[in-house]
Design an enzyme around this catalytic site. Structure first.
Site, PDB file in Angstrom:
ATOM      1  N   PRO A 109      -5.241  -8.602  -3.145  1.00 32.06           N
ATOM      2  CA  PRO A 109      -4.257  -9.641  -3.391  1.00 32.06           C
ATOM      3  C   PRO A 109      -3.585 -10.066  -2.100  1.00 32.06           C
ATOM      4  O   PRO A 109      -3.873  -9.508  -1.034  1.00 32.06           O
ATOM      5  CB  PRO A 109      -3.261  -8.954  -4.331  1.00 32.06           C
ATOM      6  CG  PRO A 109      -3.343  -7.511  -3.930  1.00 32.06           C
ATOM      7  CD  PRO A 109      -4.781  -7.278  -3.554  1.00 32.06           C
ATOM      8  N   GLY A 111      -1.682 -10.191   1.040  1.00 35.18           N
ATOM      9  CA  GLY A 111      -1.040  -9.197   1.874  1.00 35.18           C
ATOM     10  C   GLY A 111      -1.430  -7.774   1.575  1.00 35.18           C
ATOM     11  O   GLY A 111      -0.743  -6.855   1.980  1.00 35.18           O
ATOM     12  N   CYS A 112      -2.505  -7.540   0.856  1.00 35.88           N
ATOM     13  CA  CYS A 112      -2.917  -6.166   0.566  1.00 35.88           C
ATOM     14  C   CYS A 112      -3.115  -5.415   1.865  1.00 35.88           C
ATOM     15  O   CYS A 112      -3.803  -5.879   2.754  1.00 35.88           O
ATOM     16  CB  CYS A 112      -4.208  -6.164  -0.244  1.00 35.88           C
ATOM     17  SG  CYS A 112      -4.956  -4.538  -0.407  1.00 35.88           S
ATOM     18  N   GLY A 113      -2.520  -4.224   1.970  1.00 37.97           N
ATOM     19  CA  GLY A 113      -2.621  -3.482   3.211  1.00 37.97           C
ATOM     20  C   GLY A 113      -3.546  -2.301   3.154  1.00 37.97           C
ATOM     21  O   GLY A 113      -3.772  -1.639   4.156  1.00 37.97           O
TER      22      GLY A 113
END
Length: 275
Positions: A109, A111-113
């Site tokens: 999704p 900004g998935c880190g």
């Protein structure tokens, strides 16, 4: 193939102001699927702002531990279609074979880190030790954060994107990258520093967001000894920063801030406890 979309788009809307509703318009940030492929295999698909894509490709590979240096990324090919954007990279220096051995694919999704992790242990992967002796003046840090809003070109138009910046105390330069996802913005910044041959160890990473553990991991991966942000950190971010030797400064509002780990790098700080 279509043209790479603009980072922003003006759209029509109805705006209610002072109890009156009228037709209006607003500039908003673009958000599009961006796929990272290595040697023809898709590694991750991120929802991101289509700007600074070469920086994004290189920085993502570095912060995810796929490469150590920008030259290992090879040439980045940007392929645009109606479905989104594909950043095609062929890893060099033997990295492609190593990557093929641990190939995986996932969709992330905005900004998935934690992209493409293979286990719970990978979510809290070991970080390099940051024993850098860099110190920065508190006044300089405050001034650098004050400069950040004026350097956020996309956010000035949209008021809807995050920024990651690198401030060099020695030269007082400020390098800024923006995205709808805070992790994406930091990846782009990492790529920009690598491609320009700048050492993250000689400055401070500034963030316009809260500090989650993924940001600490990415900043540590590029060797940044200090991260400073406008919002609060998570508990895991504080523990991770403490363990790897990173100075974590947060809740920077005007002239006020809080130092959560390794305070010795910030000089002229107020030592009295404030509740």
């Amino acid at each position: 193939m279509t043209e790479t979309p603009s980072a922003t788009l003006r759209v029509e809307c109805l705006a209610r102001r002072h109890d009156v509703t009228a037709r209006s318009s607003r500039v908003i940030p673009e958000e599009t699927p961006i796929a990272f492929t290595y040697g023809g295999s898709t590694h991750a698909v991120m929802m991101a702002t289509p700007a600074d894509l070469e920086d994004f490709a290189v920085g993502f590979a570095i912060t995810e531990g796929l490469i150590d240096a920008p030259e290992d990324a090879g040439e980045v090919e940007i392929v645009t279609s109606d479905a989104g954007i594909e950043l095609r990279t062929w890893l060099g220096g033997g990295r492609q074979d190593a990557y093929a051995a641990r190939k995986r694919s996932m969709a992330g999704p905005t900004g998935c880190g934690l992209c493409g992790i293979e286990s719970l242990e990978a979510a809290t992967r070991a970080l390099p030790t940051l024993d850098n002796a860099l110190t920065v003046d508190a006044e300089g840090l405050i001034a650098a954060m004050d400069r950040l809003p004026g350097a956020q070109k996309i956010n000035q138009e949209t008021r809807a994107v995050h920024a990651a910046a690198f401030w060099s105390p020695a030269s007082n330069t400020l390098i800024v990258r923006e995205d709808v996802g805070r992790h994406n913005a930091l990846d782009k910044l990492a790529g920009a520093l690598a491609r320009q041959g700048l050492a993250a160890s000689q400055g401070v990473v500034l963030m316009t967001s809260r500090v989650s553990v993924e940001l600490v991991q990415k900043a540590a991966r590029i060797g940044a000894p200090i991260i400073a942000a406008v919002s609060a950190p998570t508990a895991l971010a504080v523990r991770s920063a403490e363990k790897c030797g990173m100075t974590l400064v947060a809740v920077m509002r005007g002239r006020d801030f809080e130092i959560f780990t390794h305070p010795g790098r910030i000089v002229e700080q107020v030592s009295a406890h404030v509740a």
